[in-house]
Design an enzyme around this catalytic site. Sequence first.
Site, short mmCIF file in Angstrom:
data_model
loop_
_atom_site.label_atom_id
_atom_site.label_comp_id
_atom_site.label_asym_id
_atom_site.label_seq_id
_atom_site.Cartn_x
_atom_site.Cartn_y
_atom_site.Cartn_z
N GLY A 11 -11.50 44.53 16.80
CA GLY A 11 -10.65 44.23 15.64
C GLY A 11 -9.84 42.97 15.91
O GLY A 11 -9.26 42.82 16.98
N VAL A 23 -6.08 29.15 26.49
CA VAL A 23 -7.21 29.16 27.44
C VAL A 23 -7.83 27.76 27.49
O VAL A 23 -8.06 27.20 28.57
CB VAL A 23 -8.28 30.21 27.02
CG1 VAL A 23 -9.58 30.02 27.80
CG2 VAL A 23 -7.74 31.63 27.22
N GLY A 102 -9.58 44.62 22.88
CA GLY A 102 -9.02 45.89 23.34
C GLY A 102 -9.93 46.53 24.39
O GLY A 102 -10.78 45.86 24.99
N ASP A 103 -9.79 47.85 24.58
CA ASP A 103 -10.55 48.46 25.68
C ASP A 103 -12.06 48.44 25.44
O ASP A 103 -12.84 48.38 26.40
CB ASP A 103 -10.02 49.86 26.02
CG ASP A 103 -10.16 50.85 24.88
OD1 ASP A 103 -10.57 50.45 23.78
OD2 ASP A 103 -9.87 52.04 25.11
N THR A 126 -5.06 43.39 20.52
CA THR A 126 -5.31 44.43 19.52
C THR A 126 -3.97 44.83 18.92
O THR A 126 -2.97 44.89 19.64
CB THR A 126 -5.99 45.69 20.11
OG1 THR A 126 -5.86 46.77 19.18
CG2 THR A 126 -5.39 46.14 21.43
N ASP A 128 -3.17 47.66 18.07
CA ASP A 128 -2.87 49.06 18.38
C ASP A 128 -1.91 49.27 19.57
O ASP A 128 -1.33 50.34 19.70
CB ASP A 128 -4.16 49.83 18.68
CG ASP A 128 -5.11 49.87 17.48
OD1 ASP A 128 -4.65 49.57 16.36
OD2 ASP A 128 -6.29 50.18 17.68
N ARG A 155 10.55 51.57 0.13
CA ARG A 155 11.84 52.25 0.06
C ARG A 155 12.54 51.94 -1.27
O ARG A 155 13.14 52.82 -1.89
CB ARG A 155 12.72 51.81 1.24
CG ARG A 155 14.12 52.29 1.21
CD ARG A 155 14.33 53.65 1.78
NE ARG A 155 14.03 53.70 3.20
CZ ARG A 155 13.81 54.83 3.87
NH1 ARG A 155 13.85 55.98 3.25
NH2 ARG A 155 13.56 54.81 5.16
N GLY A 171 -3.66 52.27 14.02
CA GLY A 171 -3.39 52.62 15.42
C GLY A 171 -4.50 53.46 16.01
O GLY A 171 -4.36 54.00 17.11
N ARG A 172 -5.58 53.59 15.26
CA ARG A 172 -6.75 54.36 15.71
C ARG A 172 -6.32 55.75 16.17
O ARG A 172 -5.86 56.52 15.36
CB ARG A 172 -7.50 53.60 16.80
CG ARG A 172 -8.96 53.98 16.89
CD ARG A 172 -9.64 53.18 17.97
NE ARG A 172 -9.91 51.82 17.54
CZ ARG A 172 -11.01 51.45 16.89
NH1 ARG A 172 -11.93 52.32 16.61
NH2 ARG A 172 -11.18 50.20 16.54
N ALA A 187 12.42 55.36 8.93
CA ALA A 187 11.70 56.53 8.40
C ALA A 187 12.48 57.82 8.68
O ALA A 187 13.30 57.88 9.61
CB ALA A 187 10.32 56.61 9.05
N SER A 216 15.63 59.58 -1.51
CA SER A 216 14.20 59.46 -1.23
C SER A 216 13.96 59.81 0.23
O SER A 216 14.90 59.90 1.02
CB SER A 216 13.74 58.02 -1.47
OG SER A 216 14.31 57.17 -0.50
N HIS A 252 -5.69 47.29 6.35
CA HIS A 252 -5.97 46.04 7.06
C HIS A 252 -4.94 44.93 6.82
O HIS A 252 -4.99 43.91 7.51
CB HIS A 252 -7.38 45.54 6.71
CG HIS A 252 -8.44 46.37 7.37
ND1 HIS A 252 -8.80 47.61 6.89
CD2 HIS A 252 -9.19 46.15 8.46
CE1 HIS A 252 -9.74 48.13 7.67
NE2 HIS A 252 -10.00 47.26 8.63
N GLN A 254 -2.17 45.06 7.84
CA GLN A 254 -1.48 44.99 9.14
C GLN A 254 -2.20 44.10 10.15
O GLN A 254 -1.63 43.70 11.16
CB GLN A 254 -1.36 46.40 9.75
CG GLN A 254 -0.53 47.34 8.92
CD GLN A 254 -0.86 48.79 9.21
OE1 GLN A 254 -0.21 49.44 10.01
NE2 GLN A 254 -1.89 49.33 8.58
O1 F6P Z 1 -8.26 48.55 16.67
C1 F6P Z 1 -7.65 47.91 15.59
C2 F6P Z 1 -7.88 48.70 14.32
O2 F6P Z 1 -7.26 48.01 13.25
C3 F6P Z 1 -7.40 50.15 14.36
O3 F6P Z 1 -6.02 50.28 14.18
C4 F6P Z 1 -8.22 50.75 13.26
O4 F6P Z 1 -8.41 52.13 13.47
C5 F6P Z 1 -9.54 50.02 13.38
O5 F6P Z 1 -9.25 48.80 14.03
C6 F6P Z 1 -10.22 49.73 12.08
O6 F6P Z 1 -11.43 49.12 12.37
P1 F6P Z 1 -12.33 48.35 11.31
O7 F6P Z 1 -11.65 47.07 10.96
O8 F6P Z 1 -13.62 48.14 12.02
O9 F6P Z 1 -12.41 49.25 10.11
#
Ligand code: F6P
Length: 322
Positions: A11, A23, A102-103, A126, A128, A155, A171-172, A187, A216, A252, A254
Amino acid sequence: MKKIGVLTSGGDAPGMNACVRAVVRCATAREIEVVGIRRGYRGLIDGDMIPLGPRSVAHILEHGGTFLESSRCEEMKTPEGLQIAVDKLNEEGIEGLVAIGGDGTFHGAAALAKAGGIKVVGAPGTIDNDVFGTDYTIGFDTAVNTAVESIDKIRDTAESHDRLFFVEVMGRNRGFIALAVGIAGGADEILVPEHNTDLQILADSLKKHFEVGKRSSLVVVAEGDAPGGAQAIADKVGWLVGKDYRVVSLGHVQRGGSPTANDRILASELGAAAVTALDGRGGGGMVGKIGSEITHTPLEDTWTKHKELDTRMLKMLQILAL
Ligand code: F6P
């Protein structure tokens, strides 16, 4: 080292461009040639590469996304795909690789190092923040700020209609974004996969918020908290509370946008550290930042070791949300 490659994979995350820029410029300062590998491991297997110099990375620092583009490449997980990737690096004379992601990206990087004897350094990119070996990943700060901006707007409308809102953030499988967004966005409740939620207790607590005079209420839900996400939770809890409720999934949004100064700085530091690590005598691994120190973590540790979520913040929220 005479020639290195750089790629972004998985991602995309705001700040990846800043990392590539660092780099390229740090490698150039060491008279190391840089090749940009487009579309992550997909592009590596396809041999989709471009030479990069200091001018090719001008004015990318401030842009979200990744100008090298990215992908999630299933073929890289096969022995055949991996061998093609190794061959392409060898054909191109690439002696070292910086893999930003990411990982999942680091799994690929570790496999390349093992199969091809290529020195590989990972840089955590990432939104996340779910990577062991660094306090923050590149993109997390921007994603949190983007989500908080949306929460502030939600809000406004929630207060105007005396409504209960459930806001789903990315955040997967982890709750780092949700926790940060929930605290910064004021929140009333934060739901994360790391913590089991009793929906009746949640409903009772939300009811109490309205009883003490709140107009609210806002619940931040990590996308991985429950099957069906925020919608499923809202459909169960909303009627228990007896309030008009709405669900917003920020999705997305975010992942995009201009990186924050914090992300640009972190990305620049880690990009520079990645080149130093590649050009040095040590092995590969992932460069990260813990406190004010640049750290080096074996790639395998980034997915075998667990990065703890600071659940003390969830306790703090119970007071902050009074
Ligand atoms: O790993 C980043 C992320 O945005 C996660 O938060 C989310 O679960 C996933 O990627 C969504 O992936 P895709 O863009 O492949 O739908």
